[in-house]
Design a protein around this motif. Structure first.
Motif, PDB file in Angstrom:
ATOM      1  N   PHE A 104       0.788  -1.223   0.000  1.00  0.00           N
ATOM      2  CA  PHE A 104       0.000   0.000   0.000  1.00  0.00           C
ATOM      3  C   PHE A 104       0.825   1.281   0.000  1.00  0.00           C
ATOM      4  O   PHE A 104       0.330   2.355  -0.307  1.00  0.00           O
ATOM      5  CB  PHE A 104      -0.942   0.021   1.208  1.00  0.00           C
ATOM      6  CG  PHE A 104      -1.975  -1.063   1.175  1.00  0.00           C
ATOM      7  CD1 PHE A 104      -3.084  -0.963   0.360  1.00  0.00           C
ATOM      8  CD2 PHE A 104      -1.824  -2.191   1.956  1.00  0.00           C
ATOM      9  CE1 PHE A 104      -4.037  -1.962   0.325  1.00  0.00           C
ATOM     10  CE2 PHE A 104      -2.774  -3.193   1.937  1.00  0.00           C
ATOM     11  CZ  PHE A 104      -3.887  -3.086   1.120  1.00  0.00           C
ATOM     12  N   GLY A 105       2.094   1.186   0.370  1.00  0.00           N
ATOM     13  CA  GLY A 105       2.921   2.385   0.387  1.00  0.00           C
ATOM     14  C   GLY A 105       3.261   2.842   1.793  1.00  0.00           C
ATOM     15  O   GLY A 105       2.555   2.531   2.763  1.00  0.00           O
ATOM     16  N   THR A 106       4.351   3.586   1.893  1.00  0.00           N
ATOM     17  CA  THR A 106       4.824   4.062   3.189  1.00  0.00           C
ATOM     18  C   THR A 106       3.763   4.927   3.864  1.00  0.00           C
ATOM     19  O   THR A 106       3.181   5.818   3.250  1.00  0.00           O
ATOM     20  CB  THR A 106       6.108   4.884   3.004  1.00  0.00           C
ATOM     21  OG1 THR A 106       7.091   4.064   2.360  1.00  0.00           O
ATOM     22  CG2 THR A 106       6.647   5.358   4.348  1.00  0.00           C
ATOM     23  N   GLY A 107       3.524   4.649   5.144  1.00  0.00           N
ATOM     24  CA  GLY A 107       2.569   5.438   5.906  1.00  0.00           C
ATOM     25  C   GLY A 107       1.123   5.200   5.541  1.00  0.00           C
ATOM     26  O   GLY A 107       0.251   5.974   5.935  1.00  0.00           O
ATOM     27  N   SER A 108       0.835   4.139   4.808  1.00  0.00           N
ATOM     28  CA  SER A 108      -0.532   3.894   4.363  1.00  0.00           C
ATOM     29  C   SER A 108      -1.448   3.547   5.530  1.00  0.00           C
ATOM     30  O   SER A 108      -1.163   2.619   6.292  1.00  0.00           O
ATOM     31  CB  SER A 108      -0.545   2.741   3.355  1.00  0.00           C
ATOM     32  OG  SER A 108      -1.865   2.289   3.149  1.00  0.00           O
ATOM     33  N   PRO A 109      -2.566   4.251   5.649  1.00  0.00           N
ATOM     34  CA  PRO A 109      -3.533   3.869   6.685  1.00  0.00           C
ATOM     35  C   PRO A 109      -4.181   2.515   6.405  1.00  0.00           C
ATOM     36  O   PRO A 109      -4.643   1.858   7.338  1.00  0.00           O
ATOM     37  CB  PRO A 109      -4.561   4.997   6.643  1.00  0.00           C
ATOM     38  CG  PRO A 109      -4.415   5.627   5.296  1.00  0.00           C
ATOM     39  CD  PRO A 109      -2.972   5.474   4.925  1.00  0.00           C
TER      40      PRO A 109
END
Length: 719
Positions: A104-109
């Motif tokens: 989902f990507g860095t820091g993805s909630p």
């Protein structure tokens, strides 16, 4: 529902089979959560996720797919993952398949929500393909091509999810000019984060070091468990076929809808009849429709009593019951030419209990359109108005009934509901006959045939014809007109070599056929090339949870008995790969048809959203439409409940678990199952708050994974 209700205290107090209760609800004051038996598949479009998704679908395991490439996809948040039903916390998914450890990507909630969900409900995560790196409990390690690698199951893997395998996990290497496998080999970190562990399940030697590196392992950290897979694969490849069962069992903690077994059945057609022989000078088969009319016929091929004795002993020695598709008229024709005697029939009839028998019509005529053989290839004959001329109902019926009568006179027991027509005729045959003979279905009705053999190379799926369901059969590429290896090689070269190499060139004009790089050696081509190839193709079907039978011909059990060779290799290879708990399942034709029929009904119900299933503590409840049997895989010791007290063992033993079909008891609307108890709750291994690592960078995928590499000529129906 008709079942006795357990108290909340009893449910919570049970020590449950591999399902980790969340720390928030592990105490006796709160109810055990409901966990729906459905897998969440987060899909990036890569071959590894597609392979796992295909495995779930083939087994009949419900899943929800989230397409990362779809801008309109649902967001993965707590509302998507869980809710409350009847005052009880519900986990909507029992396992999560991700493309890698964080897609989902860095820091993805979304990843944070997923991590919290996994920890709260004790849900496991399968990282379908990711780099070896500290974020997944591994050193960075080695990366490269794994073609031909001999991986092995570790001791932990053997006592864990891969106990159905003996030890070896060979990686394919079908074409030296194409990269087929790629992966990362690394050892676990010497010092893991607090409370974290990494347990390798499948390893291979790290090149240049001799040390084992993990290819599949369990990374437990922060109250969560991930199955870390560090090599890429597609759903055709042998290495995935071998490991897929364990990956799914680990993900679902041994409790899921759907089931997978390894099947192999071998039909032998034309028994009692004789088969025409290939002519290496004419490059056709005199007596058959591929040769010009008037071509001089060679000696036909027919089994002898010694061949029959060999078949009986072979079947016994190899633990494989052969299904003999017989033509009683072939025996009568032989008697007419040999003073009323047929020693072959006498021997096979004396040994009839060593086999299963299938009606193959009395004397094997073509039961489709009337063939015009004045041209090659043949065409359907027409009347003066241009209408296709069809074999009549009376002739079809007579062929079925006359063969039954022959069997009755000779006290041969066969299933009257099973039928294989000669050449699968009567069914549509492209390009000449694009529709079924309209007289076939009424003839099947009149004779009470309910299971009709068909050819997977023409139609892969089961279908209905009149009162019958088809049973698609895989043709093995051991030709009906070859009793000797040299004949098989000569015809094989003619079909699969280019014109420049002396072949027909057919392979050059077909998009679905692979050409040989050059002609096979007449003396060694069969043993060195055709046998390994046919064995691998058939093994691929067996490992794909595919019950469809294979077929050869009686000619292949005569003379040099070449038909046994690829089957012997398949059986030997299988025994070397699988533990005794996971045998090849050898079903008769009607049982194969019934299995395919049940699967079709179940798959339709799952697709239409008409199947629901959940687990609460040690209780599993499955609801499906009336008349649709449920299929599941559950731990050894699972019971199916009937009413408030009666119970029976669920399913049958296979691969260290119980699996099979089940219907509700009389008067009930759902299947109720009681699981045995084991394993500690999540409270005992909760760890600290779940952490979310940065995503893996783009992962390499070789051409042989994104586009499968065929095994070789004849590998056209590999599924």
């Amino acid at each position: 529902m008709g079942h006795g209700r357990r108290t909340v205290a009893t449910l919570v107090a049970a020590v449950l089979m591999t399902l980790a209760l969340p720390a928030a609800v592990a105490g006796a004051a709160e109810a055990a959560p409901r966990v729906d038996l459905r897998v969440l598949v987060v899909d990036d479009g890569g071959p590894a996720v597609e392979a796992v998704r295909t495995e779930l679908e083939t087994a009949g395991t419900p899943y929800t797919r989230v397409d990362l490439g779809d801008s309109a996809r649902p967001r993965v948040d707590q509302a998507f993952l869980s809710d409350t039903v009847d005052g009880r916390a519900r986990a909507r998914y029992q396992g999560v398949v991700l493309p890698n450890d964080n897609p989902f990507g860095t820091g993805s909630p979304e990843m944070a929500a997923l991590a919290d969900y996994e920890k709260r409900f004790g849900i496991r995560q399968l990282d379908a393909y990711t780099y070896a790196r500290p974020a997944v409990g591994l050193n960075t390690g080695w990366s490269g091509t794994l073609d031909g690698t001999a991986a092995q199951v570790t001791a932990a893997g053997a006592t864990g999810p891969f106990g159905y395998l003996r030890k070896n996990v060979p990686f394919e290497n079908n074409d030296r000019n194409v990269g087929e496998s790629y992966g990362h080999l690394a050892t676990p970190l010497d010092r893991q984060a607090d409370g974290a562990t990494f347990t390798p399940y499948v390893e291979a030697p790290v090149p240049g070091t001799g040390r084992p590196g993990s290819l599949i392992g369990q990374y437990t950290h922060d109250g969560r468990s991930e199955l870390v897979v560090t090599f890429v694969y597609n759903h055709y490849q042998t290495q995935f076929r071998l490991l897929a069962r364990g990956m799914v069992e680990w993900l679902t903690q041994g409790v899921h809808l759907g089931a997978a077994r390894n099947y192999f059945a071998l039909h032998v057609d034309d028994v009692f009849a004789s088969d025409d022989r290939w002519d290496s000078q004419l490059n056709c088969t005199p007596g058959d429709v591929d040769c010009p009319p008037g071509s001089p016929e060679n000696d036909p091929i027919r089994m002898t009593p010694a061949d029959a004795q060999y078949a009986r002993q072979w079947s016994r020695d190899h633990g494989l019951t052969l299904d003999l598709a017989f033509n009683g008229g072939g025996s009568e024709s032989y008697k007419d030419a040999h003073a009323g005697s047929d020693p072959l029939a006498a021997q096979l009839l004396a040994d009839q209990n060593a086999y299963r028998w299938i009606n193959h019509t009395y004397n094997h005529p073509f039961l489709g359109c009337v063939q015009d053989t004045s041209v090659v290839p043949w065409r359907c004959a027409t009347d003066a108005q241009g209408n296709v001329r069809w074999t009549g109902r009376a002739q079809i019926t007579a062929q079925i009934e006359d063969n039954r009568a022959w069997a009755a006179r000779n006290r041969l027991a066969s299933d009257k509901e099973e039928l294989v027509t000669g050449e699968h005729s009567g069914l549509r045959t492209l390009p000449q006959q694009p529709t079924d003979n309209p007289e076939l279905a009424p003839a099947l009705t009149q004779t009470g045939v309910t299971w009709l053999g068909s050819d997977t190379s023409r139609e892969y799926d089961q279908r209905t014809l009149g009162p019958s369901l088809t049973v698609p059969r895989y043709p093995m590429n051991v030709f009906y007109n070859a009793g000797k290896a040299a004949e098989q090689v000569d015809e094989y070269n003619w079909i699969y070599t280019r014109k420049a190499d002396g072949g027909s060139g057919l392979c050059e004009s077909s998009a679905n056929t692979t050409c040989l790089p050059g002609p096979l050696a007449r003396d060694t081509g069969y043993t060195d090339y055709i046998v390994p190839l046919e064995s691998r193709i058939a093994l691929g079907h067996a490992l794909a949870n595919d019950p469809r039978p294979h077929f050869i011909h009686q000619s292949n059990l005569a003379e040099e008995r070449i038909g046994y060779k690829p089957v012997e290799k398949l059986l030997a290879d299988y025994r070397a790969l699988f533990a005794d708990s996971t045998p090849l399942v050898n079903l008769r034709m009607r049982d194969i048809g019934a299995e395919l029929h049940r699967r079709t009904a179940w798959a339709a119900a799952v697709k239409d959203g008409k199947v629901t299933a959940h687990r609460i503590g040690d209780r599993v409840t499955v609801q499906a439409p009336a008349g649709v049997e449920a299929v599941a895989t559950l731990p050894t010791g699972t019971l199916q409940l009937h009413g408030t007290s009666a119970s029976v063992p669920f399913g049958g033993a296979y691969a260290g678990a119980r699996s099979g079909w089940a219907a509700p008891a009389a008067g009930e609307t759902e299947v109720a199952l009681l699981l045995p108890g084991t394993t500690p709750s999540a409270r005992d291994r909760a760890g600290r708050a779940a952490r979310v690592q940065a995503p893996a960078p783009a992962l390499p995928v070789p051409p042989g994974v994104s586009r499968r590499v065929p095994y070789g000529p004849g590998d056209t129906v590999r599924r």
